[in-house]
Design an enzyme around this catalytic site. Structure first.
Site, PDB file in Angstrom:
ATOM      1  N   HIS A  87      -1.745  -6.588  12.724  1.00 18.36           N
ATOM      2  CA  HIS A  87      -1.184  -6.220  11.420  1.00 18.36           C
ATOM      3  C   HIS A  87       0.123  -6.977  11.151  1.00 18.36           C
ATOM      4  O   HIS A  87       1.178  -6.385  10.941  1.00 18.36           O
ATOM      5  CB  HIS A  87      -0.952  -4.713  11.330  1.00 18.36           C
ATOM      6  CG  HIS A  87      -0.900  -4.216   9.909  1.00 18.36           C
ATOM      7  ND1 HIS A  87      -1.155  -2.916   9.558  1.00 18.36           N
ATOM      8  CD2 HIS A  87      -0.611  -4.851   8.735  1.00 18.36           C
ATOM      9  CE1 HIS A  87      -1.037  -2.760   8.254  1.00 18.36           C
ATOM     10  NE2 HIS A  87      -0.696  -3.935   7.729  1.00 18.36           N
ATOM     11  N   ILE A  88      -0.009  -8.306  11.103  1.00 19.02           N
ATOM     12  CA  ILE A  88       1.169  -9.166  10.910  1.00 19.02           C
ATOM     13  C   ILE A  88       1.152  -9.853   9.546  1.00 19.02           C
ATOM     14  O   ILE A  88       1.885 -10.820   9.333  1.00 19.02           O
ATOM     15  CB  ILE A  88       1.268 -10.233  12.015  1.00 19.02           C
ATOM     16  CG1 ILE A  88       0.011 -11.122  12.044  1.00 19.02           C
ATOM     17  CG2 ILE A  88       1.511  -9.579  13.367  1.00 19.02           C
ATOM     18  CD1 ILE A  88       0.159 -12.368  12.896  1.00 19.02           C
ATOM     19  N   GLY A  89       0.348  -9.331   8.608  1.00 20.25           N
ATOM     20  CA  GLY A  89       0.185 -10.009   7.323  1.00 20.25           C
ATOM     21  C   GLY A  89       1.477 -10.360   6.623  1.00 20.25           C
ATOM     22  O   GLY A  89       1.660 -11.479   6.146  1.00 20.25           O
ATOM     23  N   SER A  90       2.410  -9.413   6.571  1.00 21.02           N
ATOM     24  CA  SER A  90       3.673  -9.664   5.864  1.00 21.02           C
ATOM     25  C   SER A  90       4.806 -10.043   6.815  1.00 21.02           C
ATOM     26  O   SER A  90       5.966 -10.099   6.404  1.00 21.02           O
ATOM     27  CB  SER A  90       4.085  -8.418   5.063  1.00 21.02           C
ATOM     28  OG  SER A  90       4.382  -7.340   5.935  1.00 21.02           O
ATOM     29  N   ASP A 147      -6.855  -8.191  10.462  1.00 19.56           N
ATOM     30  CA  ASP A 147      -5.423  -8.009  10.654  1.00 19.56           C
ATOM     31  C   ASP A 147      -5.079  -6.529  10.643  1.00 19.56           C
ATOM     32  O   ASP A 147      -3.967  -6.152  11.002  1.00 19.56           O
ATOM     33  CB  ASP A 147      -4.623  -8.734   9.567  1.00 19.56           C
ATOM     34  CG  ASP A 147      -3.120  -8.682   9.828  1.00 19.56           C
ATOM     35  OD1 ASP A 147      -2.713  -8.885  10.993  1.00 19.56           O
ATOM     36  OD2 ASP A 147      -2.349  -8.424   8.892  1.00 19.56           O
ATOM     37  N   GLY A 199       0.816  -1.197   0.000  1.00 18.30           N
ATOM     38  CA  GLY A 199       0.000   0.000   0.000  1.00 18.30           C
ATOM     39  C   GLY A 199       0.854   1.252   0.000  1.00 18.30           C
ATOM     40  O   GLY A 199       1.986   1.251   0.489  1.00 18.30           O
TER      41      GLY A 199
END
Length: 329
Positions: A294-297, A270, A87
């Protein structure tokens, strides 16, 4: 390329392999502080304002906004911003365009890891993991043939909002769960959708028909709060909403009301707004929402690949070559 060119890395936790890509060709200046959380708004802000004058490139490691104040401090020397993220709504795109500064992001390399988290969120909400983990911690289990029953993915309809790299990776990973059908929506029908056996439908049709709805769209003026009281009312009572895009895709007050009143079955998030979500936020009082920070990556391989792609974009920009993953050329 010259060591006379300075590259500023905005956070002190940027992978060493990416630092080496840059330091082999340029003078690299790394902030002493993290560009996340409270330090991003306080000590690191002052650090970056002090370091950026004279820099030709800025490697941005954060979802905190790039400010006009920072760009003003950079002056005319700044030629490229490389954000280590898919993003880029935090990157002051209009301001960069007006100044003739190139911008790159890191799409696709994080799609597999984010898709894995999306599947985890689906399972977490469908199998009521928030509620069931609370039982384990309390040491009081609801035991019985009809207790703590969740929902099956087998035979379900899964709708993907945004069939980009992450959306496609989600479909591929869910195929083994014997999903009944996949729907997707966006600006147009995509050949990749047909190859995956996914059907292109309107947003309204997707919301009305899906048992699981996965938000994998970028945050834009068009998508901001696309999930709101009106669109939540279109969903089935057994619907599960999963967000791995951006927190502001969802009106969280409306989501809270829908979950609290059992208008939809559950949610897996997330991303939230704000981040971190305050400990006293009302969403955290609900059993039917499964929230991750917010651990997606957040895997070793993915974060390294993102950083190295950002570094290579800087190398290409400062050598006059096309960016590998351009947002603004």
């Amino acid at each position: 390329m010259s060591k006379d060119l300075k590259v500023l890395v905005s956070s002190n936790d940027f992978p060493e392999s990416a630092i080496k890509i840059l330091s082999d060709k340029f003078t690299v200046v790394v902030s002493r502080y993290s560009n996340y959380g409270e330090s991003a708004r306080t000590v690191n802000r002052e650090e970056l304002l002090r370091l950026i004058p004279g820099c030709a490139a800025l490697v941005w490691c954060s979802d905190s906004p790039i400010t006009k104040e920072l760009l003003d401090a950079a002056g005319d020397s700044l030629k490229v911003v490389a954000t280590s993220s898919a993003g880029y709504n935090h990157c002051a795109v209009d301001e960069l365009r007006a100044r003739g500064i190139r911008l790159s992001n890191t799409p696709d390399v994080l799609a597999p890891a984010v898709a894995e988290v999306a599947v985890s969120l689906i399972l977490g909400a469908a199998r009521r993991l928030t509620e069931n983990l609370a039982q384990v911690r309390k040491g009081v289990w609801e035991i019985g043939f009809s207790k703590c029953l969740g929902q099956d993915l087998r035979g379900s309809t899964v709708g993907i909002v945004g069939l980009g790299g992450i959306g496609r990776a989600v479909v591929k990973r869910l195929a083994g769960f014997e999903v009944g059908r996949f729907l997707y929506t966006g600006h147009r029908e995509k050949p990749e959708g047909k190859a995956l056996g996914a059907q292109f439908v309107s947003l309204q049709e997707l919301l009305r028909s899906s048992d699981v709805i996965v938000l994998a769209a970028p945050l834009t003026d068009e998508t901001r709060r696309m999930i709101n009281a009106e669109t939540l009312a279109m969903m089935k009572s057994n619907a599960i909403l999963v967000n791995v895009g951006r927190g502001d895709l969802v009106d969280q007050d409306a989501l809270y009301d829908a979950l609290k009143n059992n208008k939809i079955y559950g949610a897996g998030l997330d991303v939230t707004s704000p981040e971190p979500l305050p400990r006293d936020h009302k969403l955290l009082t609900l059993d039917n929402v499964f929230i991750l920070p917010h651990i997606g990556s957040a895997t070793v391989r993915t974060r390294r690949d993102m950083a190295e792609l950002a570094g290579n974009n800087v190398v290409r920009a400062l050598s006059g070559e096309p960016l590998l993953t351009p947002v603004l050329e």
